[in-house]
Design an enzyme around this catalytic site. Structure first.
Site, PDB file in Angstrom:
ATOM      1  N   HIS A   1      -9.670  -2.530  -3.873  1.00 33.53           N
ATOM      2  CA  HIS A   1      -8.455  -2.857  -3.122  1.00 33.53           C
ATOM      3  C   HIS A   1      -7.519  -3.750  -3.941  1.00 33.53           C
ATOM      4  O   HIS A   1      -6.296  -3.628  -3.836  1.00 33.53           O
ATOM      5  CB  HIS A   1      -8.777  -3.495  -1.769  1.00 33.53           C
ATOM      6  CG  HIS A   1      -7.534  -3.611  -0.946  1.00 33.53           C
ATOM      7  ND1 HIS A   1      -7.025  -2.561  -0.216  1.00 33.53           N
ATOM      8  CD2 HIS A   1      -6.639  -4.616  -0.821  1.00 33.53           C
ATOM      9  CE1 HIS A   1      -5.889  -2.919   0.333  1.00 33.53           C
ATOM     10  NE2 HIS A   1      -5.624  -4.171  -0.008  1.00 33.53           N
TER      11      HIS A   1
ATOM     12  N   ASP B   1      -3.598  -3.126  -4.661  1.00 30.02           N
ATOM     13  CA  ASP B   1      -2.510  -4.097  -4.485  1.00 30.02           C
ATOM     14  C   ASP B   1      -1.705  -4.273  -5.774  1.00 30.02           C
ATOM     15  O   ASP B   1      -0.475  -4.361  -5.737  1.00 30.02           O
ATOM     16  CB  ASP B   1      -3.071  -5.456  -4.048  1.00 30.02           C
ATOM     17  CG  ASP B   1      -3.420  -5.496  -2.569  1.00 30.02           C
ATOM     18  OD1 ASP B   1      -2.932  -4.649  -1.802  1.00 30.02           O
ATOM     19  OD2 ASP B   1      -4.194  -6.404  -2.173  1.00 30.02           O
TER      20      ASP B   1
ATOM     21  N   HIS C   1      -1.107 -11.311  -5.143  1.00 31.94           N
ATOM     22  CA  HIS C   1       0.292 -10.842  -5.117  1.00 31.94           C
ATOM     23  C   HIS C   1       1.243 -11.754  -5.883  1.00 31.94           C
ATOM     24  O   HIS C   1       2.159 -11.287  -6.548  1.00 31.94           O
ATOM     25  CB  HIS C   1       0.774 -10.695  -3.678  1.00 31.94           C
ATOM     26  CG  HIS C   1       0.135  -9.542  -2.964  1.00 31.94           C
ATOM     27  ND1 HIS C   1       0.241  -8.242  -3.408  1.00 31.94           N
ATOM     28  CD2 HIS C   1      -0.633  -9.486  -1.853  1.00 31.94           C
ATOM     29  CE1 HIS C   1      -0.425  -7.443  -2.594  1.00 31.94           C
ATOM     30  NE2 HIS C   1      -0.962  -8.172  -1.651  1.00 31.94           N
TER      31      HIS C   1
ATOM     32  N   HIS D   1       0.842  -1.211   0.000  1.00 29.47           N
ATOM     33  CA  HIS D   1       0.000   0.000   0.000  1.00 29.47           C
ATOM     34  C   HIS D   1       0.874   1.259   0.000  1.00 29.47           C
ATOM     35  O   HIS D   1       0.569   2.244  -0.671  1.00 29.47           O
ATOM     36  CB  HIS D   1      -0.957   0.002   1.196  1.00 29.47           C
ATOM     37  CG  HIS D   1      -1.773  -1.258   1.290  1.00 29.47           C
ATOM     38  ND1 HIS D   1      -2.344  -1.698   2.449  1.00 29.47           N
ATOM     39  CD2 HIS D   1      -2.083  -2.185   0.343  1.00 29.47           C
ATOM     40  CE1 HIS D   1      -2.990  -2.838   2.216  1.00 29.47           C
ATOM     41  NE2 HIS D   1      -2.828  -3.160   0.958  1.00 29.47           N
TER      42      HIS D   1
HETATM   43 ZN   LIG Z   1      -3.647  -4.852   0.111  1.00 25.90          ZN
END
Ligand SMILES: [Zn+2]
Length: 281
Positions: free
Chosen positions: A234, A238, A261, A78
């Site tokens: 969100h 990311d 991720h 973030h």
């Molecule tokens: Zn996050």
């Protein structure tokens, strides 16, 4: 021809305190002006811990982390999203522990702190990475496609078998203004049923209703959402935070489906290994 822009740092030191969502420990973070031309992470609790941000020393495990011979730093994403969108590429990030504070689970507190401190141009110029050839990387039913474009655009599609999420999709032209109004305040989210498994792995120890959107099997139990589609917003945050590992502005369109991720990092590492897919100007 795209005009070359200058590298940037913060006008003055920023101090932010909070807890780590994974470690659960209190941590103080200082963002210090620097003219080194790179983002350097320092841990004051470990002697000699000073490493530049580099895709080669970053891995993912429910968050994006710096892994070095001196130890780790958890949950970079973030903060990195904010620094990248604001063009800050010359900075010392000094931490009193092993994790960037989670704040409210979003990037808004970092964005606000950076805006308040101010941003300063350095004399060094930075180059821009322009995607010139399309490609796709898949991981079971997840994928990320990367296409040439005239701007930086991020599109994300998610599907969760949960009444509050289901199918969500959003496409954003990533500018400072759009980031601030559409993406920065979207919070991380998690499911109550996943907590025991995460904690068994030493993760989510600091997770709470105050720093994440928390869902049980039927509903959101952490209060009102900031956007009906806060979840996909969100995910875009990311992905922006992971693309920041390119350490330069990027022009191209990233289309992610059900990714996370680990796949975000595969895209970054693929681009580093395959310069024939982009052009540096
Ligand atoms: Zn996050």
């Amino acid at each position: 021809m795209r005009k070359m822009v200058n590298k940037k740092t913060v006008e003055k030191e920023i101090v932010i305190s909070g807890i780590g969502i994974h470690t659960g420990k209190p941590v103080e973070m200082k963002l210090k002006p620097s003219d080194s031309g790179q983002i350097v992470f320092r841990r004051t609790d470990v002697e000699g811990f000073e490493f530049p941000l580099d895709p080669g020393n970053v891995e993912s495990q429910n968050c994006t982390m710096l892994i070095t011979k001196k130890g780790k730093i958890y949950t970079l994403e973030h903060l990195l999203a904010v620094l990248w969108v604001y063009g800050i590429d010359s900075l010392i990030v000094e931490l009193s522990g092993e994790e960037v504070p989670i704040m409210d689970g979003s990037a808004a507190p970092f964005a606000q702190a950076v805006r308040q401190a101010g941003i300063r141009d350095l004399s060094q110029k930075k180059s821009t990475i322009t995607i010139t050839k399309s490609f796709i990387i898949k991981e079971s039913d997840a994928s990320i496609s990367v296409l040439p474009d005239s701007e930086l655009r991020v599109t994300y599609h998610i599907y969760f078998e949960h009444p509050n999420i289901k199918r969500q999709g959003l496409s954003i032209h990533v500018t400072q203004e759009n980031f601030e109004s559409e993406i920065a305040s979207a919070r991380t989210f998690g499911f109550v049923e996943d907590v025991p498994g995460l904690r068994a792995k030493g993760l989510a120890l600091g997770g709470s209703l105050k720093n994440a959107v928390v869902l049980d099997k039927k509903r959101v139990i952490s209060g009102p959402l900031r956007f009906p589609d806060e979840f996909v917003r969100h995910k875009i945050l990311d992905l922006i935070g992971d693309l920041a590992l390119m350490r330069a502005p990027v022009i191209g369109h990233f289309i992610a489906k059900k990714a996370g991720h680990s796949l975000h990092l595969k895209i970054v590492k693929f681009l580093f290994d395959h310069p024939e897919f982009w052009e540096k100007t």
